[in-house]
Write a protein that holds these residues in place. Structure first.
Motif, PDB file in Angstrom:
ATOM      1  N   SER A 164       0.831  -1.205   0.000  1.00 19.27           N
ATOM      2  CA  SER A 164       0.000   0.000   0.000  1.00 19.27           C
ATOM      3  C   SER A 164       0.864   1.254   0.000  1.00 19.27           C
ATOM      4  CB  SER A 164      -0.929   0.002   1.225  1.00 19.27           C
ATOM      5  OG  SER A 164      -1.858  -1.055   1.171  1.00 19.27           O
ATOM      6  N   GLU A 195       2.010   1.846  -3.475  1.00 19.48           N
ATOM      7  CA  GLU A 195       0.944   2.482  -4.252  1.00 19.48           C
ATOM      8  C   GLU A 195       0.887   3.977  -3.966  1.00 19.48           C
ATOM      9  OE1 GLU A 195      -2.492  -0.874  -4.874  1.00 19.48           O
ATOM     10  OE2 GLU A 195      -2.291  -0.024  -2.855  1.00 19.48           O
ATOM     11  N   SER A 232      -2.689  -5.653  -5.923  1.00 18.88           N
ATOM     12  CA  SER A 232      -2.490  -4.202  -5.860  1.00 18.88           C
ATOM     13  C   SER A 232      -2.499  -3.592  -7.260  1.00 18.88           C
ATOM     14  CB  SER A 232      -1.146  -3.893  -5.186  1.00 18.88           C
ATOM     15  OG  SER A 232      -0.069  -4.165  -6.073  1.00 18.88           O
ATOM     16  N   GLU A 233      -2.273  -2.273  -7.292  1.00 17.60           N
ATOM     17  CA  GLU A 233      -2.132  -1.556  -8.558  1.00 17.60           C
ATOM     18  C   GLU A 233      -0.699  -1.592  -9.085  1.00 17.60           C
ATOM     19  OE1 GLU A 233      -3.520   2.355  -7.799  1.00 17.60           O
ATOM     20  OE2 GLU A 233      -5.587   1.737  -7.348  1.00 17.60           O
ATOM     21  N   VAL A 234       0.206  -2.197  -8.338  1.00 19.62           N
ATOM     22  CA  VAL A 234       1.613  -2.293  -8.720  1.00 19.62           C
ATOM     23  C   VAL A 234       1.832  -3.603  -9.481  1.00 19.62           C
ATOM     24  CG1 VAL A 234       3.996  -2.319  -7.887  1.00 19.62           C
ATOM     25  CG2 VAL A 234       2.249  -0.992  -6.657  1.00 19.62           C
TER      26      VAL A 234
END
Length: 559
Positions: free
Chosen positions: A9, A12, A37-39
């Motif tokens: 997090s 991110e 996640s967005e990673v």
């Protein structure tokens, strides 16, 4: 969330898009956190390649690249790329897994003290032994890595801590701390020396490019007419098309660029880091002024009479204002290219009179000799193997001003540094702090993700095979860049130095696979030009057209 979730997090929040690395069992929680996640986690073929990718990402964007490894051998494989970022002043955050805390007190499988090992090559590193400190540690890792002068930081996450729950939440990313502007007293000392000088010269280093000070430097050079020579990592800070550019240290068949430093009566070093180039090789006895964000390293060969420790761009803007007679900030201090009326950044720029009393002619002949040597026309009837220095202009002509060249380390690096005119900052990426072989292919991958420009990764046959497996990573990601392999079947730079010292070389000869077939086995177009015309056609076809490899046979001295 658990500690692994909290760490991700934090990534991110920092805007991280890719984490490069090799998976390991001790990082299981972290990998699944990344998945959700967005990673994007990018599995690479070697940890060194992952670190080089993070290194070049940081160099090009100013945002810390992130690399990941498991404990023990994974961490030690990562170390070379982390060290490269450290000495090249590239922001990087390394994350390594570690065994559970309950077995770190004794000898244990694959376990070494990674934090201790990373200490000499990081600005800051720590073990995350408590899940409640993860959020602060992530924020600190990025803040320290990106703060000028940037470099590497490291976080170690033991596998049992990764799974522990925490009520902590990630801290928000903040704007970077701004370096202060110059103080009047320090500027006054610089101006006093400039007023006494007749033949000053600017030596521009990595810091001018890294801090985005190129426009300010170009305005200062336009305002004063002072010539500029760059380090290998300062290429492009001032366009080599500018008639005041003496290109790069060692440029010119007779070393005219270094000769200019020896002839100057004042050296204004802007963003210069002593790790880039040894000042003992300059042969100068003129006073040195150091303009940088940190004080100069102590060296007998580099002992400044005055130092301005401040934001580089703001310092140059203040000096440009002085040149203009104190009439206010230079109107073009934040402007663009040193271009001609057609806006071409390769133009020689203006030719107006300098408003100062400096000798505007002392370096003209040196510039002419450098340009004559660099702009030499290759023999159109030449056949392979080619002279390396004949191949560089062909590569330059196939690339636009804004295209990015990532150079590996070896004899070709020296030729590129000295003979590859560079017109824009951050378009010729050379590692000359740590100067590690093997950076070009993973660096080309990182550059292709970080920029919209065409990317060329130039390497020798020795450095290429050190991380050639990352071609698979590149094709898996859908990257598009061109690999140029200068093949002399030799560690050529070492051979050259041995012959200079002893008249012969030993322990440097290599044999290679069929590079074209090797590239094609990855689904990559391969070229092996046999004539000068073939070389030109191959580079024109390859650059900007997806993944490609061009093998360029070059001459090698006898063993």
């Amino acid at each position: 969330m658990n500690a692994a979730d909290l760490l991700v997090s934090g990534l991110e929040r920092e805007g991280v898009e890719h984490v490069f690395g090799v998976p390991g069992e001790e990082m299981e929680d972290l990998l699944f956190s990344l998945r959700d996640s967005e990673v994007t986690f990018v599995p690479t073929r070697h940890e060194q390649g992952a670190a080089f990718m993070a290194d070049v990402h940081g160099r090009l964007t100013g945002d810390a690249g992130v690399c990941l490894s498991t404990l023990g051998p994974g961490a030690t494989n990562l170390l070379t790329g982390v060290a490269d970022a450290h000495l090249d002043k590239s922001p990087l955050v390394a994350i390594t897994a570690q065994a559970a805390l309950d077995r770190l007190h004794r000898e244990s499988h694959q376990t070494i003290d990674v934090v201790d090992a990373f200490g000499p090559v990081t600005k800051w590193n720590t073990q995350l032994s408590d899940p409640d400190v993860v959020h602060e540690s992530v924020r600190k890792a990025f803040k320290v890595a990106e703060y000028e002068k940037p470099g590497a930081t490291h976080l170690e996450l033991p596998e049992d801590v990764a799974a522990e729950e925490t009520d902590a939440r990630p801290l928000p990313s903040r704007d970077r701390v701004r370096i202060a502007g110059p103080d009047a007293e320090a500027l006054g000392r610089v101006i006093d020396h400039l007023e006494e000088a007749d033949r000053p010269i600017v030596v521009v280093g990595n810091g001018a490019v890294r801090t985005g000070a190129s426009d300010y430097l170009r305005a200062f050079v336009r305002g004063t007419g002072i010539p500029v020579v760059s380090t290998y990592m300062g290429k492009g800070a001032v366009s080599d098309a500018d008639h005041r550019s003496l290109m790069t240290l060692d440029s010119g068949a007779g070393g005219e660029a270094t000769e200019a430093i020896a002839q100057a009566d004042l050296l204004l070093a802007v963003g210069f880091d002593i790790a880039e180039h040894d000042p003992a090789e300059w042969g100068h006895d003129a006073p040195v002024i150091h303009v940088d964000s940190e004080p100069a390293e102590v060296s007998e060969a580099y002992d400044p009479v005055a130092e301005v420790i401040a934001d580089i761009g703001r310092t140059l803007a203040a000096l440009t204002e002085w040149v203009q007679g104190g009439s206010g900030p230079a109107s073009d201090a934040t402007g663009g290219e040193d271009s001609g009326s057609d806006g071409d950044s390769r133009s020689e720029g203006d030719s107006g009179e300098s408003p100062t009393s400096f000798d505007a002619e002392w370096y003209v002949d040196l510039r002419k000799r450098i340009v004559s040597d660099v702009d030499r026309e290759p023999d159109p009837d030449a056949e392979a193997p080619f002279d390396l220095r004949d191949a560089i202009p062909v590569m330059r002509s196939a690339m636009a001003s804004e295209d990015v060249l990532v150079s590996d380390v070896g004899s070709h690096k020296m030729a590129i540094a000295q003979n590859f005119p560079t017109y824009e900052p951050n378009t010729c990426i050379i590692s000359n702090g740590f100067a590690s072989m093997g950076i070009a292919v993973p660096g080309g991958l990182a550059a292709s993700l970080a920029t919209e420009s065409n990317v060329v990764a130039a390497t020798g046959d020795g450095g290429f095979l050190m991380n050639a497996a990352e071609m698979e990573t590149a094709t898996r990601l859908g990257c598009g860049f061109t690999i140029v392999v200068f093949n002399d079947e030799d560690y050529g730079l070492i051979s050259s130095k041995q012959r200079d010292h002893r008249g012969e070389a030993v322990g440097t000869r290599l044999t290679n696979p069929d590079f074209v077939a090797f590239a094609e086995s990855f689904g990559i177009d391969g070229y092996r030009p046999e004539t000068a015309s073939d070389l030109e056609d191959a580079l024109d076809d390859a650059i900007g057209d997806g993944m490609a490899l061009v093998e360029v046979p070059v001459t090698s001295a006898p063993p």
